[in-house]
Design an enzyme around this catalytic site. Structure first.
Site, PDB file in Angstrom:
ATOM      1  N   SER A  34       0.765  -1.197   0.037  1.00 29.96           N
ATOM      2  CA  SER A  34      -0.047   0.109   0.027  1.00 29.96           C
ATOM      3  C   SER A  34       0.870   1.368  -0.155  1.00 29.96           C
ATOM      4  O   SER A  34       0.182   2.209  -0.218  1.00 29.96           O
ATOM      5  CB  SER A  34      -0.977  -0.134   1.229  1.00 29.96           C
TER       6      SER A  34
ATOM      7  N   ASP B 172      -3.402   6.384  11.594  1.00 31.19           N
ATOM      8  CA  ASP B 172      -2.706   5.944  10.713  1.00 31.19           C
ATOM      9  C   ASP B 172      -1.328   6.800  10.453  1.00 31.19           C
ATOM     10  O   ASP B 172      -1.304   7.715   9.894  1.00 31.19           O
ATOM     11  CB  ASP B 172      -3.276   5.776   9.219  1.00 31.19           C
TER      12      ASP B 172
ATOM     13  N   HIS C  36       0.877   5.313   6.605  1.00 35.63           N
ATOM     14  CA  HIS C  36       0.868   5.769   5.154  1.00 35.63           C
ATOM     15  C   HIS C  36       1.050   7.418   5.334  1.00 35.63           C
ATOM     16  O   HIS C  36       1.298   8.147   6.079  1.00 35.63           O
ATOM     17  CB  HIS C  36      -0.518   5.400   4.552  1.00 35.63           C
TER      18      HIS C  36
END
Length: 347
Positions: A103, A325, A328
């Site tokens: 990702s 998060d 990312h």
């Protein structure tokens, strides 16, 4: 951002310019530098990019501070060219670019297609197609395609009768990958995942089938398999190969000198200077060691150190899932610099 903070960062911009003026004859290392405040950033309006997934669309999901968008990577001894979308497409005319990985590769791919989309007129002929593990955006007017191929480990995960097997010495998707003109590889995020989210049940290395093994050692073996594949299968006269360095996460304030901080939720500014207190992660050391042993030309997209300084660049809770998060990156944001560096290496 308040005037006092802006003045402080502007002083750093001026200092950086003086450093460049006095050291321009030195060898340029684009990866050694610091983040400087720049009012002309970001390079595009993320609200106008149709390609951003809800995990990374920080503005859409309510991030109130915009300062993180205003920082530009400044190498110590030379300028990093601003990303020129039209120039990039002209230079890459007729070529196929492929990001391969997890990702975080998707994060970088979305940044690239947003950078390109922002510079093209509305009437541009742009198509998007998804087949199995790959999604491709094609800029038909230039004959350029930019694809993402999802592969968490680069090596194979095969479904056998007794379970899913992570085969550390096997790459079968390589025949698809090597048909591209530019390859950007990445893997790391999934190697320490355990429990329900673990994507395999057994590890196979040579003739041995194991229930588990030291994960860093497994990562190292997989990278060596990838390196051997590059040496044996990739025509580097035709295909330019990059490996993206390990993308850092920010869940422990001790790493950047803030004891007691447990995530990136309240981080609004980069770490000042060029040095990250906790040093380089072991996984990045492994990556650099393996790449140094590849016989064919492979370039390290050395984003680890510069990204470590960007504790402010993650979505935190400003994503569709509202989870924390700090792995990312917001788009627009830090991955745009990764692609600036990629572009500088290619053109």
């Amino acid at each position: 951002m308040g005037d006092r903070i802006r003045r402080g960062w502007c002083a750093i911009v001026i200092l950086s310019a003086l450093v460049i003026a006095t050291t321009c004859d030195s060898k340029c290392d684009l990866y050694q530098g610091s983040w400087v405040y720049d009012e002309t950033y970001p390079m595009y309006d993320s609200s106008k990019c149709p390609h951003i997934r809800k995990e990374y669309d920080c503005l859409k999901y309510g991030r109130p501070d915009l300062t993180y968008l205003k920082f530009r990577w400044q190498p110590t001894n030379c300028p990093l060219p601003r990303f020129d979308a039209e120039g990039f497409l002209r230079k890459m005319s007729g070529k196929k670019i492929l990001y391969v990985g997890d990702s975080l590769s998707l994060n970088q791919w979305q940044s690239m297609v947003c950078l390109l989309h922002s510079a093209l007129p509305p009437q541009s002929n742009i198509t998007e197609e998804s087949i199995n593990s790959a999604t491709t955006v094609t800029y038909q007017d230039y004959g350029v395609s930019v694809s993402i191929f999802t592969s968490h480990y680069l090596v194979d995960v095969v479904q056998e009768k007794f379970g899913r097997v992570l085969k550390l010495d096997s790459i079968t998707d390589g025949d698809t990958w090597k048909e591209n003109d530019v390859l950007i590889f990445n893997t790391w995020l999934w190697w320490y995942v355990r429990g329900e989210k673990q994507a395999w049940d057994y590890i196979q290395i040579g003739g041995k089938l194991l229930k588990d093994m030291d994960r860093m050692a497994a990562f190292h073996e997989a990278l060596k398999t990838w390196a051997n594949w590059v040496d044996s299968d990739v025509d580097t006269q035709k295909t330019t190969v990059f490996f993206q360095g390990v993308s850092p996460s920010h869940y422990n304030g001790v790493d950047w000198g803030e004891k007691g901080v447990m995530n990136c939720a309240n981080e609004k500014l980069p770490v000042r200077g060029s040095t990250y207190p906790s040093g380089i992660p072991t996984a990045e050391t492994v990556v650099e060691q393996v790449i140094s042993g590849v016989r064919k030309p492979v370039s390290l997209l050395n984003i680890t150190r510069l990204s470590q300084l960007r504790k402010d660049g993650h979505p935190s809770s400003f994503n569709a899932f509202k989870g924390m998060d700090c792995t990312h990156w917001c788009v627009a944001g830090v991955p745009d610099t990764w692609n600036q560096l990629l572009s500088a290496s290619l053109i």
